[in-house]
Enzyme design. Sequence first.
Site, short mmCIF file in Angstrom:
data_model
loop_
_atom_site.label_atom_id
_atom_site.label_comp_id
_atom_site.label_asym_id
_atom_site.label_seq_id
_atom_site.Cartn_x
_atom_site.Cartn_y
_atom_site.Cartn_z
N LYS B 79 0.84 -1.20 0.00
CA LYS B 79 0.00 0.00 0.00
C LYS B 79 0.88 1.25 0.00
O LYS B 79 1.93 1.27 0.64
CB LYS B 79 -0.91 -0.03 1.23
N SER B 154 -9.87 1.60 2.53
CA SER B 154 -8.98 2.38 1.70
C SER B 154 -7.91 1.55 0.96
O SER B 154 -7.36 2.02 -0.02
CB SER B 154 -8.27 3.44 2.55
N SER B 178 -10.12 -0.72 6.74
CA SER B 178 -9.50 -0.50 5.43
C SER B 178 -8.76 -1.70 4.84
O SER B 178 -8.39 -1.67 3.68
CB SER B 178 -8.54 0.69 5.50
#
Lengths: 98, 476
Positions: B79, B154, B178
């Site tokens: 990420k 996310s 997330s």
Amino acid sequence: MYMINAQDIEKLAGLARLSISEEEKEELTKNMGSILAYIDAIKKATEANKKANTEEIYGVRNVMREDSEPHQSGMYSEKILNEAPRREGDYVKVKKIL
Amino acid sequence: MIIDLKNLTIKKVHEHFIKGDFTALDLARAYLKNIESKNKDLNAYLEVFDDVEEQAKIADDKIKAGKADILTGIPFAIKDNILIEGRIASSASKILENYHATYDATVIKKLKEAGAIFLGRTNMDEFAMGGSTENSAFGVTKNPYDHTRVAGGSSGGSAVVVAGDMALVALGSDTGGSVRQPASFCGLVGLKPTYGSVSRYGLMAMGSSLDQIGPITKTAEDAEIIFNEVHGKDINDSTTIFENTHPKKDLKNKKLIIGIPKNFINKDGVDKEVFTNFEASIAKIKLLGYEVKEISLSDIDYSLAVYYIIMSAEASTNLSRFDGVKYGLHKDGKNLLEDYLMTRGEGLGKEVRRRILLGTYVLSSGYYDAYYNKANDIRKTIKKTFDNVFREVDVILTPTTPTPAFKIGEKSKDPLQMYLEDVFTVTANLTGMPAISVPSGFTNDKLPIGMQFIASHGRENILFEISKVFEKNGVK
């Protein structure tokens, strides 16, 4: 009416150092208003214990260490300074504050 | 041999490497080929690293020398809010578009030592704020099951690269769901570990009392392997815990008891198909021989409001560091104050600015007691409620999300609707408990549905155990 108005948004944006356009102010008044109305529900919670301390909430204590054994001076300076938008020699360049 | 990416797991890859069926370089090339054909459409990677083949060759040397760790040569996607030294880490924000990380996050350091390969950095909601990846400054990530729908967020990019066979496994971060929510939207496993079990050194901070790094994988076993490698006390993160911080209880020969918070999961708030799937999952649990117990969680109705107060308060504080002086974007104004206003106003996206304002509001004088302090009081009560429930049950089961993947644009105009997506996931962050999302089936439109197991602090092992039983028994 919403729980917050354009002047409030302006004041908060000033505190948070954000420039916000007029158009966005209007939009924020509306959708922050509905978010605030939603989170306002916590005022109805009556059973909550008072004075929660951080250890009770997170289950961990603050950890301190001696301020000692520094790394070799200048080891990371170049890498970090390279990321600064403006530098002068080994300094980060900033506009005057006063 | 032809590499069957779809059915690979970490253990299988490791065995193939050892047997010499294919090399780390072969595998890396297979993923790069897939990325080449799919990423343009799905927008899951923000950047694919240009040294993947070199990384793979180093891993192959290690394997040939007989020094392979279980993660040697395993292709990871990371990420974009986790730092890898020398590479860009932007948090999908304009303000960090050209920022190069100056050090390795602890999780990265550990993966590097194990010989893992980093394929690239994945798209996300800017600064991890959102549940759809629509808040990325670099475009939305699409769901591989239906390109008109969101991947979740996310950590949406991390989920899509795994679901689309563009990486074997990925790391995400979970502040309110997330990791778990995009995993559930993409038919994957997503773990939010116990607060403090995985170091956050080198993870861009959003809500510091809530954030955890977690794996997104195809199987519970893969999640377990990664968790075992990356967790542990870290001198650089004072909130990390020791192995014995949370007392363990002996589970051998014990029949696990699963708690169902009926009062929390009602028909009105949950999509019909998700609700039906959840009922079916409970029936399957009973068939598998677990004891199911109805539990009541008082004050849990406030958890989402409490979460949004605490998260935004902490985020507004954490994001004050982006000032255009030390690193990142700089916009030049007439004076220093104008520099700040313009840099932050132009560099930070809409949702990020909204949460900063919300956090500033709940922390401002006059409102501090009514919102922030009150939220912390309720947070403590919620934690106590769960601690008590875990005296009676070993695991709590809920749906991961109230809906399956929604349409792109469906909720982005109404932030409150988007926030309501987090209703089942935020409690694990508020209390610090570990939670895992596992696939539990599909809707009629073939969209994945996930369900969530929550355990008490430090009991990830229970989550892995029960998730594996589910996978084995075809709950897909």
